[in-house]
Each structure stands twice: as C-alpha cells, then as structure tokens.
Design a protein around this motif. Structure first.
Motif, PDB file in Angstrom:
ATOM      1  N   GLN A  77     -13.438  -6.153  14.775  1.00 43.90           N
ATOM      2  CA  GLN A  77     -13.144  -6.802  15.898  1.00 43.90           C
ATOM      3  C   GLN A  77     -13.397  -6.302  17.382  1.00 43.90           C
ATOM      4  O   GLN A  77     -13.422  -5.024  17.323  1.00 43.90           O
ATOM      5  N   LEU A  78     -13.726  -7.112  18.121  1.00 46.47           N
ATOM      6  CA  LEU A  78     -14.232  -6.683  19.288  1.00 46.47           C
ATOM      7  C   LEU A  78     -13.223  -6.870  20.506  1.00 46.47           C
ATOM      8  O   LEU A  78     -12.924  -8.315  20.685  1.00 46.47           O
ATOM      9  N   LEU A  79     -12.599  -6.286  21.109  1.00 45.28           N
ATOM     10  CA  LEU A  79     -11.748  -6.719  22.508  1.00 45.28           C
ATOM     11  C   LEU A  79     -12.785  -6.491  23.678  1.00 45.28           C
ATOM     12  O   LEU A  79     -12.831  -5.309  23.986  1.00 45.28           O
ATOM     13  N   ARG A  80     -13.284  -7.590  24.132  1.00 49.53           N
ATOM     14  CA  ARG A  80     -14.293  -7.487  25.140  1.00 49.53           C
ATOM     15  C   ARG A  80     -13.817  -8.032  26.300  1.00 49.53           C
ATOM     16  O   ARG A  80     -13.270  -8.931  26.620  1.00 49.53           O
ATOM     17  N   TRP A  81     -14.019  -7.296  27.541  1.00 46.06           N
ATOM     18  CA  TRP A  81     -13.810  -7.551  28.951  1.00 46.06           C
ATOM     19  C   TRP A  81     -14.965  -7.733  29.773  1.00 46.06           C
ATOM     20  O   TRP A  81     -15.834  -6.875  29.391  1.00 46.06           O
ATOM     21  N   SER A  82     -15.058  -8.733  30.340  1.00 44.94           N
ATOM     22  CA  SER A  82     -16.235  -9.119  31.321  1.00 44.94           C
ATOM     23  C   SER A  82     -15.788  -9.356  32.803  1.00 44.94           C
ATOM     24  O   SER A  82     -14.809  -9.792  32.783  1.00 44.94           O
ATOM     25  N   VAL A  83     -16.523  -9.277  33.718  1.00 39.18           N
ATOM     26  CA  VAL A  83     -16.425  -9.621  34.919  1.00 39.18           C
ATOM     27  C   VAL A  83     -15.815 -10.998  35.247  1.00 39.18           C
ATOM     28  O   VAL A  83     -14.755 -11.084  36.055  1.00 39.18           O
ATOM     29  N   GLY A  84     -16.596 -11.678  34.656  1.00 38.70           N
ATOM     30  CA  GLY A  84     -15.915 -13.245  34.510  1.00 38.70           C
ATOM     31  C   GLY A  84     -15.829 -13.711  35.703  1.00 38.70           C
ATOM     32  O   GLY A  84     -16.377 -13.467  36.689  1.00 38.70           O
ATOM     33  N   GLU A  85     -15.210 -14.986  35.776  1.00 41.81           N
ATOM     34  CA  GLU A  85     -14.755 -15.657  37.083  1.00 41.81           C
ATOM     35  C   GLU A  85     -13.509 -15.302  37.815  1.00 41.81           C
ATOM     36  O   GLU A  85     -13.665 -15.386  38.991  1.00 41.81           O
ATOM     37  N   SER A  86     -12.644 -14.672  37.183  1.00 36.15           N
ATOM     38  CA  SER A  86     -11.285 -14.546  37.870  1.00 36.15           C
ATOM     39  C   SER A  86     -11.592 -12.947  38.405  1.00 36.15           C
ATOM     40  O   SER A  86     -12.172 -11.976  37.938  1.00 36.15           O
ATOM     41  N   ALA A  87     -10.473 -12.780  39.304  1.00 33.12           N
ATOM     42  CA  ALA A  87     -10.457 -11.461  40.007  1.00 33.12           C
ATOM     43  C   ALA A  87     -10.167 -10.313  39.134  1.00 33.12           C
ATOM     44  O   ALA A  87     -10.620  -9.328  39.050  1.00 33.12           O
ATOM     45  N   THR A 139     -12.435 -11.408  32.438  1.00 33.05           N
ATOM     46  CA  THR A 139     -12.158 -12.430  31.198  1.00 33.05           C
ATOM     47  C   THR A 139     -11.971 -11.416  30.063  1.00 33.05           C
ATOM     48  O   THR A 139     -13.035 -10.611  30.012  1.00 33.05           O
ATOM     49  N   VAL A 140     -10.957 -11.603  29.282  1.00 32.68           N
ATOM     50  CA  VAL A 140     -11.106 -10.805  27.973  1.00 32.68           C
ATOM     51  C   VAL A 140     -11.320 -11.934  26.887  1.00 32.68           C
ATOM     52  O   VAL A 140     -10.513 -13.055  26.622  1.00 32.68           O
ATOM     53  N   THR A 141     -12.016 -11.657  25.865  1.00 36.52           N
ATOM     54  CA  THR A 141     -12.271 -12.340  24.827  1.00 36.52           C
ATOM     55  C   THR A 141     -12.186 -11.356  23.528  1.00 36.52           C
ATOM     56  O   THR A 141     -12.749 -10.479  23.490  1.00 36.52           O
ATOM     57  N   GLU A 142     -11.260 -11.924  22.435  1.00 38.11           N
ATOM     58  CA  GLU A 142     -11.303 -11.268  21.143  1.00 38.11           C
ATOM     59  C   GLU A 142     -12.671 -11.985  20.263  1.00 38.11           C
ATOM     60  O   GLU A 142     -12.727 -13.092  20.142  1.00 38.11           O
ATOM     61  N   MET A 143     -13.332 -10.875  19.815  1.00 39.68           N
ATOM     62  CA  MET A 143     -14.527 -11.498  18.807  1.00 39.68           C
ATOM     63  C   MET A 143     -14.408 -10.871  17.381  1.00 39.68           C
ATOM     64  O   MET A 143     -13.878  -9.760  17.435  1.00 39.68           O
ATOM     65  N   ASN A 144     -15.047 -11.358  16.510  1.00 38.18           N
ATOM     66  CA  ASN A 144     -15.304 -10.743  15.187  1.00 38.18           C
ATOM     67  C   ASN A 144     -16.994 -10.676  14.905  1.00 38.18           C
ATOM     68  O   ASN A 144     -17.508 -11.772  15.268  1.00 38.18           O
ATOM     69  N   GLY A 145     -17.398  -9.478  14.311  1.00 40.40           N
ATOM     70  CA  GLY A 145     -18.553  -9.298  14.164  1.00 40.40           C
ATOM     71  C   GLY A 145     -18.890  -8.969  12.680  1.00 40.40           C
ATOM     72  O   GLY A 145     -18.079  -8.231  11.936  1.00 40.40           O
ATOM     73  N   ARG A 163     -24.220 -11.484  14.287  1.00 45.51           N
ATOM     74  CA  ARG A 163     -23.213 -12.569  13.810  1.00 45.51           C
ATOM     75  C   ARG A 163     -21.997 -12.354  14.602  1.00 45.51           C
ATOM     76  O   ARG A 163     -21.152 -11.521  13.752  1.00 45.51           O
ATOM     77  N   LEU A 164     -21.739 -12.575  15.935  1.00 41.57           N
ATOM     78  CA  LEU A 164     -20.808 -11.935  16.578  1.00 41.57           C
ATOM     79  C   LEU A 164     -19.985 -13.554  17.028  1.00 41.57           C
ATOM     80  O   LEU A 164     -20.598 -14.425  17.589  1.00 41.57           O
ATOM     81  N   VAL A 165     -18.850 -13.838  16.707  1.00 44.04           N
ATOM     82  CA  VAL A 165     -18.299 -14.960  16.948  1.00 44.04           C
ATOM     83  C   VAL A 165     -16.940 -14.865  17.755  1.00 44.04           C
ATOM     84  O   VAL A 165     -15.883 -14.113  17.156  1.00 44.04           O
ATOM     85  N   ALA A 166     -16.687 -15.534  18.632  1.00 41.93           N
ATOM     86  CA  ALA A 166     -15.374 -15.491  19.811  1.00 41.93           C
ATOM     87  C   ALA A 166     -14.382 -16.024  18.702  1.00 41.93           C
ATOM     88  O   ALA A 166     -14.783 -17.227  18.269  1.00 41.93           O
ATOM     89  N   GLN A 167     -13.086 -15.490  18.838  1.00 44.79           N
ATOM     90  CA  GLN A 167     -11.961 -16.040  18.080  1.00 44.79           C
ATOM     91  C   GLN A 167     -11.655 -17.605  18.818  1.00 44.79           C
ATOM     92  O   GLN A 167     -11.702 -17.602  19.997  1.00 44.79           O
ATOM     93  N   PRO A 168     -10.842 -18.459  17.965  1.00 44.75           N
ATOM     94  CA  PRO A 168     -10.543 -19.568  18.883  1.00 44.75           C
ATOM     95  C   PRO A 168      -9.405 -19.319  19.564  1.00 44.75           C
ATOM     96  O   PRO A 168      -8.579 -18.048  19.704  1.00 44.75           O
ATOM     97  N   SER A 169      -9.351 -20.159  20.789  1.00 37.59           N
ATOM     98  CA  SER A 169      -8.214 -19.813  22.033  1.00 37.59           C
ATOM     99  C   SER A 169      -6.952 -19.578  21.642  1.00 37.59           C
ATOM    100  O   SER A 169      -6.046 -18.907  22.033  1.00 37.59           O
ATOM    101  N   THR A 170      -6.432 -20.177  20.383  1.00 34.78           N
ATOM    102  CA  THR A 170      -5.121 -20.014  19.818  1.00 34.78           C
ATOM    103  C   THR A 170      -5.133 -18.450  19.435  1.00 34.78           C
ATOM    104  O   THR A 170      -3.777 -18.096  19.327  1.00 34.78           O
ATOM    105  N   SER A 171      -5.866 -17.829  19.282  1.00 30.21           N
ATOM    106  CA  SER A 171      -5.734 -16.447  18.524  1.00 30.21           C
ATOM    107  C   SER A 171      -6.092 -15.461  19.541  1.00 30.21           C
ATOM    108  O   SER A 171      -6.169 -14.163  19.243  1.00 30.21           O
ATOM    109  N   GLN A 172      -6.333 -15.770  20.948  1.00 28.91           N
ATOM    110  CA  GLN A 172      -6.917 -14.798  21.817  1.00 28.91           C
ATOM    111  C   GLN A 172      -5.495 -14.381  22.312  1.00 28.91           C
ATOM    112  O   GLN A 172      -4.713 -14.802  23.147  1.00 28.91           O
ATOM    113  N   GLU A 173      -5.070 -13.035  22.036  1.00 31.18           N
ATOM    114  CA  GLU A 173      -3.889 -12.301  22.149  1.00 31.18           C
ATOM    115  C   GLU A 173      -3.953 -11.084  23.189  1.00 31.18           C
ATOM    116  O   GLU A 173      -3.133 -10.724  23.490  1.00 31.18           O
ATOM    117  N   THR A 174      -5.349 -10.752  23.452  1.00 31.97           N
ATOM    118  CA  THR A 174      -5.500  -9.621  24.199  1.00 31.97           C
ATOM    119  C   THR A 174      -5.531 -10.057  25.724  1.00 31.97           C
ATOM    120  O   THR A 174      -5.972 -10.927  25.963  1.00 31.97           O
TER     121      THR A 174
END
Lengths: 522, 241
Positions: A389-399, A402-408, A413-424
């Motif tokens: 599981q990856l907890l990924r932060w990127s500069v994104g659009e907001s100040a 942006t944080v994305t939980e992903m699984n690899g 073969r790296l896939v972002a989790q559905p928005s309902t499961s984004q808890e980080t």
C-alpha cells in the motif's frame, strides 16, 4: 546569448582562434610539442613515455577508463549514467585544489582526490582498493592528458590558510551577513539548500547542468567538509564549475566567519552523514496529532534518516535522482498514525508538459498484510503475490497538496484506491528548498483487503519514494529506499510503573524493621 | 630497413617544420617605416541565424527587463559588429602595447564592450559598476582560467594573459551575460564597429594571412597583400555557421 560550450572550443584543431596550431596536423602538433618539451623541461610536466608514465597508464587503463575514458576525456562508457559527469582531464581543470584560482592542482591534490574519492559523486574512495604507490603512480599519467601541465613551468601557488577563528554567536552572525553581502544565496539559497534563483540555470565548463552544493549536507561536499577544506574552496573556487574564488573579496577573518556560518547550517557539528537506523520508531501520544508540518510539536519528535538512491532496476530508470535522503518522524495515538516527512528539493515543481516538468511527490510504502514470516513483498512496489500500500502525497492543485492511497503488485501494476476508501489526509509545505509533509491515517480501516491494519508492537516493513518533477522524475523514474522497519512502540503496561514502587517500599520496610531490631538488642 | 629510415627522416622533417612554425609565432615589435594599412567592412552573406533575446529573469531592478543580444549585432547592409579581424602569421611589426590597460565593465548586468582586446603581457581591468555581485568566469585553456566573485565591495579586478586565445567569458549568476576576451601577442587585431568597419594600421609591407572570427558566424581567412604607405581594402563576408 549563444555561447559555445567549452567542449566545442576544446575540439581538436579548434582550441583557440587565430593560433597557428590550426594549420598543423595532430601528428605534427604532438611531435613539435615533444621537441619543445625536450628543449625546455617543464617542472609540471611528466616525461612522456617514461617507465613512470607507463606504469601509471597500466593502472589507469585497468581502473579508471570506464568513467574517465581511454583518452582522459571523461567520456567512458559509464559517463552518461553519472552526475556530475566524470572529469575531462584534457582541460587541466580540477575541482579540488589547494592552489590559487586558475592554477593547476598540486600532485598531492590529485593524489588526495584519488585516495579519498569525491563524496556525493561517482568517484569512489580508492584508499583501500589501490595501494598507495599505485595511487601515486596514477598522478603523473593523469597529468599527461592536459597540455597545461607541460606548459606550466612553475609549481602552482598554494592558498595560505590563516589563523582559524573559533566559532561563536558573533562570528556566525558576521558570517551570515557575508553570506548575504557576497550573494552566496543567489546559488546556494537563503538557507543553503541549493535553491537560489540562479541555481536552475547553472552549467559547468562543458555546458552540462550542475547543481550548487546543498550547504546543509556537508557529507556530500566534493572536497570534504573539514574547516580547511571549506577555506580552500572559498579562496580558490572550484575549477570547471560556476563556483568562483572569493580570494579578492574575503580576507582571512571574513573567510573564517563565513565558514563558521556555513557550519552552523549543518544538522550535526561533525558534518558526517547521519547514522542509519533500521527501525523507524513511533511513539504513542495521548493528544491530537498536529496536521501541520510546521507545528512545534514535530520539533520534539525523534528523527530517523533514510538514504534514497535512483531506481535503476526497472525501465524507465533514474540514475541521477535529486533525492538522496529523507528524514522521517512518526507518532500514533489511539486512533491514528502520522508520518512527518522532510526532504530537500531545490524547486517546487508543478506539472508543465511544455517544459517537461512533472509534479513533485513523496510516498510511504507499507505491505497490505503484516508479514508473519520472513517473506515480504518486493520492495519496489510489491509483486504479483504480495501487495503493498502506498500513501502518496504530491504537490497537486491545492495549497496543502494531494494525497492518494494506492496499491501495488509491482511497479507497473499500481492502482489508486476508490475515492470511498481514501482515508489518508496530508498537509505539505515547500520553503527554501525543503518539503515537509504530514500524512495521517486511521490505525484500522474498513477496507481490510487493500489497507494495512496497523498494530503496535509489530515490526512492519516500510519504504520511501520521492520524485523531483523538475528532474524528469515521474512514474518509475524516482528515488527509492529499501525496506526498513516501522515499529509503533507499545504503550507500557501499568505494572511497569507499580513494581518499582512496591520494590522500593518493601526494601524500605525491611531496612526499617532491621534497624528497629538492632536498636532493640542494643 | 630503408623504409624505416625514410619514415624516420620524414618524421624528423615534419617535427622540424613544427618547431620552426612554433618559433615563428614569437612576435617582434619595433618601429615601422613605410607601413601600409588594411581596412574594410565585415558583412553577412545570406540568411541570418536566429539569435534568442536574453531572458533577464533576475535582479531586474539593477539589470532592467530586456536587453538586445550581442551574439549577432547587424547594422545597415547587413554589416556585422563585434567581428574580430587579425593577422595570424605576422612575425614583425609595430610595438605591442602592454602599458595601456584594456577595460571590461559589468554595467547593468551587461559586459561592455562585448569583445575586448588585451595584449599578452598587458592588463585587463575588469570592473563591476553594479550594486550586486557578478562572477567573472573565463573558459580558457591556453591561459590560466579565471573565475572570481566580484561583489560590489570589489569594483576592480586586474587580469593578465600569457598566450593568444579567444576566450569565452560569462557571469554564471546572470546567465545571459557573455563577453569575449581576445588575448593577442601581436598588435594587428581589430574589432568591427557598428558599421562593420575595421582597420589595421602600420602594417609592414608583405603578404599576410588574415583571420576573421565572429562568435555566431563562420570563420573566414583571407590572404592580404600590403603595400608601403597604401591602404588595402578588404571586403569580408561571413555566413551562417
């Protein structure tokens, strides 16, 4: 301004405008040159073809040509994978010298670089791989690649190091003022993290991009970080690079003040690389965990440094990433865990496809299942059998980013989790060449198939990735760490505090009883 | 065996020719009587190469916001400024002036002049007229390279040169700042003006090789015959590299 890089000016037959050399063929040039040398033996020139040179050549051809090339042009087969690139010896420009600006290095300077290597570059320390006579033997051979040595008759003039001024608040304050007045910040940045306004455009004498030194990471200083090393770099400059000599602007006292200021920027007065710890320990706190990375709470937490290297296992590879280290702090409370990540990056990169810039990012990697045996997922984003599981932060659009939980199940073969499961949740900030990011996640989640369920007291594999979007880092092109361990320190049982109290009470009671009995007898 | 001797002889001859060529470089200055002159104009022949305007992306309060490029300065009739004309094989002629000092100023983040001639043994005064730090970084091989910080507290640096060389010079802090230092051991060097004009005076009568160099355009050589007390007009045309 169309300025020709030095490498073009260096091309044979185009060395210099207007020189009669141009009309002579290479052979004639070489012959006339050797004749001239025979007539006027030059102090800095080793005699070509002598047994001394031949012996050095043998060692050079065995150990050095892969990077520096057979012709000493710094274009060996490995050169393209190195940054900075290996030295082109033909120019006689050597970075690390004890001699005044513009002059050749001393033999000892060259020997020292071979012996100690150049930290933060591909030049290794040869101290243990080659015996001292062999290292000495290389020096005269390396000097044959540049005509400057043969032409120069006088021994190079050394920089004189004056009386050292001890560091202290006064000296550091003066040094800070000089850092400003000399405009060191133009390249090295306001806080020394190589993020100055002129830094992105710097090139070396061969027109390759070059970065100023990050003054807060002295263990990467090419010529060492002893006070005298810093003195020589400031007084003499670093040949072949934009770093100029300050010999005409800084006298001995000022040079030491500036050195004392630079040393005050170091995380540790020794300047040595932070010691590697294998286990990232998270302390349990009973309070809320601050979400902002600049909160004073974080200053009080223990820091763990992990080295980062380029991802060179899978295509596309990154041989020269910006990130070389990440500092991590971790705490947890009864509900959530938080990671505080700090790493240096000279530019705050947001995506711009017209300039080939990607977004800066960082990720914490954990296995989805805490391993029960020795088997862990492949450290590079998992494998088909074991997911990460990856907890990924990127500069994104907001100040805040942006944080994305992903699984690899592998780097491809790296896939972002559905928005309902984004808890980080995460908050990041960039200032003076440094990112600081706090990532927070519940200890336990509803998505047990994709999210790791964190348990105190267990050794959980953990790894880190960083991307510098201005350095072409995106996807598999990134800086990576290996697996380390993450341990949430279990809270101490109440008995731990009670037993010592009982022990002390029992001992005191016994003593009181014995004293009383002794008194009664007497 | 005979072959080897032949090869050896050939090699020795080649070597000697190299040596003599080298010896002939040494320039001898003195009084010139009956000297002639060479004058002319340098122009562009054909299409002009594209030259980017410098990006003044820092210190605008000192440097200004825009600057024209010095890499190709063209006047009327495609005349070329900042071309360098020099005689390359002259062994004897007028005295090489080493007492006068050449000046290279950094003013509003711009090197002035863009091309400066300095004699071998002479002095180049490098000035900083700006209230900010520059660094003077030369890319030389025949001469010891220079890379010195020049903060506002150091308005003047002096540099000396020991050999003929066309030396690229830049400020790394302000990447658009470029100049060329022409170090010369003979006095027959001229930089063209805004009309593309140049002149070399007090040239002893004879036949010379003249080289014309420009940083962005082709390098040309011409054979020029100089007659006593007469001017030889030369028209030079440079092309896109």
């Amino acid at each position: 301004m169309a300025i020709n890089p030095l490498k073009i000016e260096m091309a044979p037959g185009r060395i210099s405008a207007g020189l009669p050399i141009l009309v002579l063929s290479g052979t004639v040039l070489a012959l006339s040159f050797s004749i001239t040398m025979a007539e006027e033996p030059a102090a800095q020139a080793p005699a070509a073809g002598s047994p001394e040179i031949e012996a050095g050549k043998k060692i050079y051809q065995k150990w050095c040509i892969n990077c520096h090339g057979e012709e000493g042009d710094g274009a060996g087969p490995a050169a393209d994978f190195l940054r900075p690139r290996p030295r082109d010896f033909r120019t006689g420009l050597f970075k690390i010298r004890s001699t005044v600006n513009g002059q050749l290095p001393s033999d000892q300077d060259l020997f020292n670089v071979i012996t100690k290597g150049m930290p933060g570059t591909g030049m290794p320390r040869w101290e243990h791989a080659l015996k001292e006579p062999d290292r000495r033997q290389l020096v005269p051979y390396i000097k044959t690649f540049s005509r400057r040595f043969a032409r120069t008759k006088d021994a190079p003039k050394p920089v004189v190091i004056g009386k050292q001024i001890a560091s202290g608040a006064d000296s550091i304050a003066k040094g800070k003022q000089l850092f400003h007045d000399m405009e060191c910040f133009k390249c090295h940045g306001d806080e020394g993290r190589a993020d100055g306004p002129s830094a992105p455009e710097l090139t070396d004498d061969w027109n390759y991009p070059i970065r100023p030194a990050n003054l807060t990471k002295p263990w990467n200083f090419r010529g060492g970080h002893a006070p005298n090393d810093l003195y020589l770099r400031l007084q003499s400059g670093i040949s072949g690079t934009p770093m100029p000599s300050f010999a005409d602007s800084l006298d001995n006292d000022k040079t030491w003040h500036l050195i004392n200021y630079i040393m005050s920027l170091w995380p540790d007065p020794s300047g040595d690389v932070p010691s590697l710890k294998v286990v990232l320990r998270a302390r349990r706190v009973e309070s809320e965990i601050p979400a902002k990375p600049g909160d004073p709470f974080w200053l009080a937490q223990e820091a763990f440094d992990f080295p980062l290297v380029g991802q060179v296992i899978k295509e596309p590879r990154m041989f020269t990433p910006t990130g070389n280290q990440i500092e991590v702090k971790a705490v947890y409370n009864d509900r959530e865990v938080a990671f505080h990540l700090t790493w240096d990056d000279p530019t705050n990169s947001r995506p711009d496809s017209s300039k080939g810039i990607f977004e800066d990012a960082v990720a914490v990697q954990l296995p989805v299942q805490i391993p029960t045996g020795t088997k862990r997922p492949f450290f590079l984003m998992g494998d088909p059998e074991l997911a990460v599981q990856l907890l990924r932060w990127s500069v994104g659009e907001s100040a805040d980013g942006t944080v994305t939980e992903m699984n690899g199940n592998g780097i491809a073969r790296l896939v972002a989790q559905p928005s309902t499961s984004q808890e980080t949740r995460g908050v990041g900030e960039f200032k003076n060449g440094r990112y600081r990011v706090v990532l927070k996640r519940p200890l336990r989640t509803g998505n047990t198939a994709q999210d790791i369920q964190l348990e105190p007291g267990k050794f959980i594999p953990i790894a880190f990735f960083a991307w510098d979007g201005s350095n072409g880092e995106t996807g598999a092109k990134m800086a990576i760490s290996h697996w380390y361990y993450f341990l949430m320190e279990p809270p101490l049982a109440k008995t731990v505090f009670i037993y010592p109290v009982i022990g002390v009470a029992v001992a005191a009671g016994l003593q009181w009883w014995m004293i009383r009995r002794l008194r009664q007898r007497s | 065996m005979k072959m080897t001797v032949c090869v050896k002889t050939a090699l020795i001859l080649v070597a000697l020719s190299g040596t003599s060529a080298r010896l002939s470089w040494a320039y001898e200055g003195g009084a010139v009587t009956d000297g002639g002159s060479i004058s002319g104009t340098v122009k562009l022949n054909g299409a002009a190469p594209e030259v980017k305007a410098p990006d003044i992306n820092k210190d605008q309060e000192v440097c200004g916001k825009t600057k024209p490029s010095d890499a190709l300065v063209m006047g009327a009739d495609k005349s070329i400024k900042f071309a360098v004309v020099r005689l390359t094989n002259i062994a004897k002629g007028k005295k090489l002036e080493t007492a006068a000092k050449s000046v290279l100023d950094q003013n509003k983040c711009h090197f002035d002049p863009h091309v400066v001639v300095v004699t071998v043994g002479g002095t180049l005064q490098i000035k900083n007229s700006d209230p900010i730090t520059h660094n003077v970084h030369t890319f030389s091989i025949e001469n010891d390279p220079v890379n010195k910080a020049q903060p506002k507290s150091l308005p003047l640096i002096e540099a000396k040169f020991t050999a003929n060389e066309t030396i690229k010079t830049q400020c790394d802090i302000h990447k658009w700042m470029g100049a060329w230092i022409m170090a010369t051991d003979n006095p027959y060097v001229a930089v063209t003006d805004e009309h593309g004009k140049f002149s070399l005076t007090d040239v002893p009568p004879g036949t010379y090789k003249m080289e014309i160099w420009h940083e962005t355009l082709s390098r040309e050589t011409k054979e020029v015959v100089v007659k006593a007390r007469a001017d030889t007009a030369v028209a030079v045309e440079l092309k896109k590299k």
